[in-house]
Design a protein around this motif. Structure first.
Motif, short mmCIF file in Angstrom:
data_model
loop_
_atom_site.label_atom_id
_atom_site.label_comp_id
_atom_site.label_asym_id
_atom_site.label_seq_id
_atom_site.Cartn_x
_atom_site.Cartn_y
_atom_site.Cartn_z
N LEU A 1 0.83 -1.20 0.00
CA LEU A 1 0.00 0.00 0.00
C LEU A 1 0.87 1.26 0.00
O LEU A 1 0.59 2.23 -0.72
N ILE A 2 1.90 1.24 0.82
CA ILE A 2 2.78 2.42 0.87
C ILE A 2 3.41 2.68 -0.49
O ILE A 2 3.47 3.82 -0.95
N ALA A 3 3.88 1.60 -1.13
CA ALA A 3 4.51 1.78 -2.43
C ALA A 3 3.52 2.44 -3.39
O ALA A 3 3.85 3.39 -4.11
N ILE A 4 2.28 1.94 -3.40
CA ILE A 4 1.28 2.50 -4.31
C ILE A 4 0.99 3.95 -3.97
O ILE A 4 0.98 4.83 -4.84
N LEU A 5 0.79 4.21 -2.68
CA LEU A 5 0.43 5.58 -2.27
C LEU A 5 1.55 6.56 -2.59
O LEU A 5 1.30 7.69 -3.01
N VAL A 6 2.79 6.13 -2.39
CA VAL A 6 3.91 7.05 -2.68
C VAL A 6 3.97 7.35 -4.17
O VAL A 6 4.22 8.49 -4.58
N THR B 1 3.10 11.16 -8.54
CA THR B 1 2.45 11.54 -9.80
C THR B 1 1.68 12.82 -9.63
O THR B 1 1.77 13.73 -10.46
N ARG B 2 0.91 12.90 -8.56
CA ARG B 2 0.13 14.11 -8.35
C ARG B 2 1.04 15.32 -8.14
O ARG B 2 0.75 16.43 -8.58
N LEU C 1 10.00 7.96 -2.63
CA LEU C 1 9.81 6.95 -3.67
C LEU C 1 10.80 5.81 -3.49
O LEU C 1 10.44 4.63 -3.53
N VAL C 2 12.07 6.19 -3.30
CA VAL C 2 13.10 5.16 -3.15
C VAL C 2 12.79 4.26 -1.96
O VAL C 2 12.77 3.04 -2.06
N ALA C 3 12.51 4.91 -0.81
CA ALA C 3 12.27 4.12 0.40
C ALA C 3 10.99 3.31 0.28
O ALA C 3 10.95 2.12 0.63
#
Lengths: 488, 491
Positions: free
Chosen positions: A41-46, A51-52, A85-87
């Motif tokens: 979930l974190i990966a997707i949210l980040v 993007t936004r 993003l990296v983390a």
């Protein structure tokens, strides 16, 4: 989802995950599921956040104001997104890896491990999104404290010693020097928030500006600038997933990220250039690059060698920052990403070797590549990316760093970068080459050793493939680095 | 009724004390004490609220007008300190129920609670009164009660520690009295506000200067300002756990309050600056921080470790006073509050360990962190607050102290304050390592977590540490007002 809600979710979700991990401690499979779900979930949210952001949306969030005029506040800017993003992307990969590692290695106290990991990621996100020095300091210290149980996980006397060095150096530098720098900044300017162009201009006597910068440079111990680098090799006593994500990615990059933020948004490029703030200090970074590389060559323990390599690579970023040029800054920011993906691959490999063959030393690895081909192939890719060869992502960051040195006519520093690449080859390349092409030392044949567990292999393949992809498609990181450098 | 809050705060525990002493055994003494303490806490809260919204209160005892009658004069400073004392008492009493049952002989329990209430009376009386002789009276009441409380400890050293504290405390109180006498001889008044008006005319007299010096030394002794702190480590170590919690969180704080009053309200603005007092505070503060923190690192007894830590924390408060600036005094007041929370939580957690294993030496508490996770968590967070990690109350104190030092360009003090935090990392780390990493000792086998009645007050204080590290309206807001009221010397 509104901007604030998204931001708050990213900050709180890992903490909720930690709670979930503790609650499900009795059912290991469900517990691991919580980790995987939270990290995915974190990966997707980040990514959504990034993007936004790149579409132009603005994010800011203020929570509470513990000190008059200083609030716990968050805001999104290019560097923070890059770091997050990296983390965020690497956490889910590391989770897959750590599940395989912890089970393959029959580790104890797994609940404590996964919970502390989640809290550390929350702290990392907090650092990435901080809007002022005090908020950043809060999460910086939280990161030190939440990684301590991970470093001392094994509970052995060596782990305890390692933990003491870790905590001693990191807390010593952060309380003794970094906090002092923050307080001096507050005293001089009456503010601690990050602002494009810096906040110090006009408030600091140029003679003292160098000293103030030194307080930050050495106070941000997580950037591992010598002589405050010893915590990193000391932390290698931790389980390898910890070394991989935290000490190749989250903790160390938090250090250089903080230094980047302080340089760009507290000091500001113009201020640094016009007062020659970093003139003398840049040689500390250069020295660290060379000395750490040389020490790495002498280390037979694989993780120790990789640790010193990390110390050296971090100073590439520090060097790029202090060059005070646009190219240098782009190189430094991109190296945060490129080095992360490459180093994590190498650490994953070290852990895989340990789990599958119980070997920890470089001298024992001859010929092992035939028994563990995937592991060493990915290790090879990671090595080439660190050295900076095409077609791997590491080439771009080295390119821009070298460009930065040329731009500022610091040809001696360019030489340092070149020599260091040579040293990288010397201490890293022999490992995969000997694994594939040499005969095992005592003449034994590796019949009983098989490849590492599948989840670990999957993680390594993902990150090494990313190294290749980042060569052909470095755009997201390049754009973010450019945006950050634009404010320089 | 509301007008009489100031008096009630002193009278209620005073009257309750003898009542509690004669109550039959069982839980009644505790119950009545708990009710009284909670009532005091509520009253203190109401008093502070009243001060903040309506201004200072002046209450004439018995209707006799000051300066001949005793006046209770409450402004932001006393209301703040009174709140700390009463709130700590209220949260310590639930803790006391179980803790005293283990540590104090059953027949002495009613007397114990009686002495606690008398101590509370004395401490609240000091904060409420506006008359410097009245301060002495209440100082002696609280001190004598403390000596009795400390002597109730289980080990034999409790007697000697109480006796040592008695001797040193009486010396301190006597010095204070001599100082008051000297000043009275030249001014004819004992009322603080009145003295503030009269003293400027007589400041040049050697008698008055000597009186000032005597008062300073006397209070410094009660404050445990280095090197007059020798009574504190023994007193805190050998007292029953509840007594340590209560005294550590209140006694020295009230002494700091008295010091602030004398320095800034009674004596006119700028006087202390003409004496060596401000420099002495800074020197004593620095010495206290460094020496006491180093001592703490080498202690084998955990209560003693925390006691030396307290001496170091008093050093911080002394630094704030020594800067004699608005920020400095604000920092001292903030640290007054925060330290009460930190030490209260830590001593309560150690008391919980004592409840379970009857001992608190480092080698005896090994490995208990895993068997008593909540207690361990309290020690971790309390320890982090002591170090001054952001997010905890301790960080706010340290922030203000360093800002105050930077304002005065006192670079050595800046370095010492930060060094003190680093030394705290060492001794807190020592405590945590012993609790978590070492294998369980014989004393600690088959130990379960502390009972909930001990854990709840402990975690109440722990949450207060975290809360006041983030929401500082009460602490910083009131401290700044209080500093303004005291009258600042240096901008």
């Amino acid at each position: 989802m509104s901007a604030e809600a998204l931001l708050l979710t990213i900050l709180l979700l890992p903490l909720a995950g930690a709670a979930g991990i503790i609650i499900t401690c009795r059912t290991p499979n469900v517990r691991e599921g919580v980790t995987l779900l939270t990290s995915a979930l974190i990966a997707i949210l980040v990514v959504v956040l990034a993007t936004r952001f790149m579409d132009g949306e603005v994010f800011a969030l203020t929570l509470i104001e513990p000190l008059p005029g200083i609030a716990i506040a968050f805001e999104i800017e290019a560097l923070g997104i890059l770091f997050a993003l990296v983390a965020g992307l690497l956490w889910v990969v590391t989770s897959v890896y750590s599940i395989g590692y912890m089970r393959g290695h029959n580790e104890q106290n797994q609940t404590r491990f996964f919970a502390a990991f989640a809290v550390s990621i929350a702290a990392t996100m907090g650092i990435a999104f901080s809007a002022n020095l005090v908020t950043l300091f809060l999460f910086y210290e939280l990161l030190t404290l939440s990684t301590y149980p991970l470093v001392t996980h094994a509970g052995t006397p060596e782990a305890k010693q390692g933990g003491r060095a870790y905590l001693g150096i990191l807390l010593g530098t952060s309380i003794g020097l970094f906090l002092l720098g923050i307080l001096v900044t507050w005293s001089l300017t009456g503010r601690v928030d990050f602002q494009a162009g810096g906040i110090l201009a006009g408030h600091v006597d140029p003679a003292w500006a160098g000293l103030l910068y030194a307080l930050f440079l050495f106070g941000i111990g997580k950037a591992a600038v010598m002589p405050f680098h010893r915590w990193l090799p000391a932390a290698m006593v931790a389980p390898t997933p910890v070394s991989a994500l935290l000490h190749a990615v989250a903790v160390v990059k938090a250090g250089v990220f903080t230094l980047l933020k302080v340089t760009i948004y507290i000091f500001g490029g113009e201020f640094i250039l016009s007062n020659d703030v970093t003139g003398g200090l840049i040689w500390m970074a250069a020295a660290t690059i060379l000395i750490a590389s040389m020490v790495a060559m002498t280390k037979d323990n694989l993780k120790a060698r990789l640790a010193y390599s990390t110390v050296s690579q971090l100073s590439y970023i520090v060097l790029g920052v202090m060059l005070a040029s646009k190219a240098g800054l782009i190189g430094a920011s991109m190296h945060i990403a490129m080095h992360a993906f490459a180093k994590i691959t190498l650490f994953f490999g070290a852990g895989a070797i340990m789990v599958a063959s119980h070997k920890k030393r470089v001298s024992e690895l001859n010929g092992l590549g035939r028994a563990m081909p995937v592991t060493f192939a990915t290790f090879f890719i990671g090595t080439l990316s660190i050295i900076g060869l095409p077609p791997f992502g590491g080439m771009w960051s080295k390119w821009y760093l070298a460009l930065g040195a040329v731009e500022t006519t610091q040809l001696l520093l360019l030489a340092v970068l070149m020599i260091s690449s040579l040293l990288n080859i010397i201490y890293l390349l022999p490992i995969p080459i000997r694994a594939f092409f040499s005969k095992p030392e005592s003449g034994e044949h590796y019949t009983k050793i098989a490849e590492a567990p599948k989840s670990m292999l999957l993680a390594m393949v993902i990150t090494s493939t990313a190294c290749v992809i980042l060569f052909f498609y470095p755009d997201p990181f390049y754009r973010l680095a450019g945006l950050a450098a634009g404010g320089y | 009724m509301v007008d009489h809050i100031s008096l009630l705060l002193v009278v209620v525990p005073l009257i309750a004390a003898p009542v509690v002493a004669v109550l039959p055994r069982g839980r009644l003494p505790w119950a009545l004490s708990f009710i009284v303490a909670t009532l005091c806490a509520v009253l203190a809260g109401m008093q502070l609220w009243s001060i903040l919204h309506e201004g200072a209160i002046s209450y004439e005892l018995g209707g006799w007008a000051p300066p001949w009658g005793i006046e209770y004069r409450i402004d932001a400073v006393n209301a703040f300190v009174a709140l700390i004392v009463a709130a700590i008492a209220a949260i310590t009493l639930p803790y006391a129920l179980l803790s005293t049952e283990r540590e104090i002989p059953e027949e002495k329990i009613p007397l114990f609670y009686s002495a606690m209430l008398l101590c509370l009376t004395g401490l609240l009386g000091i904060t409420q009164t506006g008359d410097i002789f009245n301060v002495f009276v209440f100082l002696e009441i609280s001190s004598l009660a403390s000596y009795a409380l400390i002597s109730l400890g289980r080990q034999r050293q409790a007697f000697t520690s109480a006796y040592q504290y008695l001797i040193m405390g009486t010396i301190g109180a006597t010095f204070y009295l001599i100082g008051v006498g000297l000043i009275y001889s030249q001014t004819g008044s004992l009322n603080m506000q009145d003295l503030a008006a009269i003293l400027p005319d007589v400041l040049h007299l050697k008698t008055v200067e000597t009186g000032f010096a005597f008062i300073m030394i006397g209070i410094a002794l009660k404050l445990a300002l280095f090197p007059l702190h020798l009574w504190l480590p023994n007193a805190y170590t050998y007292a029953p756990s509840v007594v340590t919690v209560f005294l550590a969180a209140t006694a020295t704080k009230v002494a700091v309050y008295v010091m602030l009053r004398i320095l800034f309200t009674v004596f006119p603005q700028g006087f202390a600056l003409t004496t060596p007092a401000d420099e002495l505070f800074i020197v004593a503060g620095i010495a206290g921080i460094i020496v006491a923190s180093v001592y703490a690192i080498y202690q084998e007894n955990t209560k003693r470790l925390l006691a030396y830590s307290s001496v170091a924390q008093v050093g911080y408060m002394a630094l704030g006073i020594g800067f004699a600036s608005a920020t400095g005094v604000t920092a001292t007041l903030i640290h007054l509050f925060n330290h009460a929370l930190m030490k209260g939580a830590l001593f309560m957690a150690i008391g919980a360990i004592i409840y379970r294993i009857g001992a608190c030496r480092m080698d005896q508490i090994n490995g208990l962190g895993r068997a008593m996770p909540w207690t361990f968590g309290a020690i971790v967070i309390g320890g982090l607050s002591l170090v001054g990690v952001p997010g905890t109350a301790g960080f706010i104190s340290k922030w203000y102290l360093v800002v105050a030092a930077l304002e005065q360009e006192a670079w050595i003090s800046v370095a010492v304050i930060l060094l003190g935090s680093l030394l705290a990392v060492v001794y807190v780390g020592k405590l945590i390592e012993a609790l978590y990493f070492k294998p369980v000792s014989d004393a600690g086998k088959e130990v379960s977590e502390a009972p909930i009645l001990l854990l709840m007050p402990t975690w109440g204080l722990v949450f207060a540490n975290l809360y006041f590290g983030l929401d500082t309206d009460l602490t910083v807001g009131v401290a700044e007002k209080a500093a303004a009221v005291l009258g600042v010397m240096r901008p």
